[in-house]
Design a protein around this motif. Sequence first.
Motif, PDB file in Angstrom:
ATOM      1  N   SER A 164       1.335  -1.340  -0.059  1.00  0.00           N
ATOM      2  CA  SER A 164      -0.139   0.176  -0.072  1.00  0.00           C
ATOM      3  C   SER A 164       0.992   1.753   0.001  1.00  0.00           C
ATOM      4  O   SER A 164       1.180   1.475   0.860  1.00  0.00           O
TER       5      SER A 164
ATOM      6  N   GLU B 188      -2.978   0.250  -4.849  1.00  0.00           N
ATOM      7  CA  GLU B 188      -2.612  -1.088  -3.507  1.00  0.00           C
ATOM      8  C   GLU B 188      -2.773  -2.465  -5.093  1.00  0.00           C
ATOM      9  O   GLU B 188      -2.662  -2.516  -5.447  1.00  0.00           O
TER      10      GLU B 188
ATOM     11  N   LEU C 273      -9.203  -4.042  -2.799  1.00  0.00           N
ATOM     12  CA  LEU C 273      -8.285  -2.832  -2.214  1.00  0.00           C
ATOM     13  C   LEU C 273      -8.548  -1.783  -2.621  1.00  0.00           C
ATOM     14  O   LEU C 273      -9.092  -1.403  -3.851  1.00  0.00           O
TER      15      LEU C 273
END
Length: 185
Positions: free
Chosen positions: A85, A142, A138
């Motif tokens: 991330s 990410e 996500l």
Amino acid sequence: MATRRSVSKVGPETPSDTELLELLAAVTPVADHKALRPWRLITLRGDDRRRLGEALDEAAGTIRGPGEHNAKPFRAELLIAVVVSPKEHPKVPAWEQHATAAGAAHLLELALWRAGWGVMWRTGLLTNAPAVRAAHGLAAHEQLMGWLYVGSINDSFRTRLLGSNRPALDPRQFLGSMPPAQTQA
């Protein structure tokens, strides 16, 4: 660390979330330029694994018959999704943050191994397919780096590992030095 092995077939026992939190203490000191902590983990247990299988099938265009399911996520009772991330930072490029996330995942592998668990880091061509990304929730920035499949180690396999005389790789192949400076003509 030198005895760590990937265990492709793990047993049904798994660490609890409390045990995982204790093991994560060994992971948090991962090398992390500017302490951005550009990684997170998602545990998949029970029905989460079925949902992952459905997402993988959707991504692959696989249609299964009634009562059939994708068996891949059921190779372990616990999967830990590793997510990078990245954070915007003028001094820390994205590739460095990916390295941090990979380092955290490997430290977790080592901590799990040290605690007696079998682990296999699995990836695949569909790891970041839209359906798989959506199943994990996500964000757009990410990326999924794969899953750690975690479980107990069969006693006979553990005995085989302990008796293994598999030699370590020759470390000299990985260590070098800078080439001599080029002279300007």
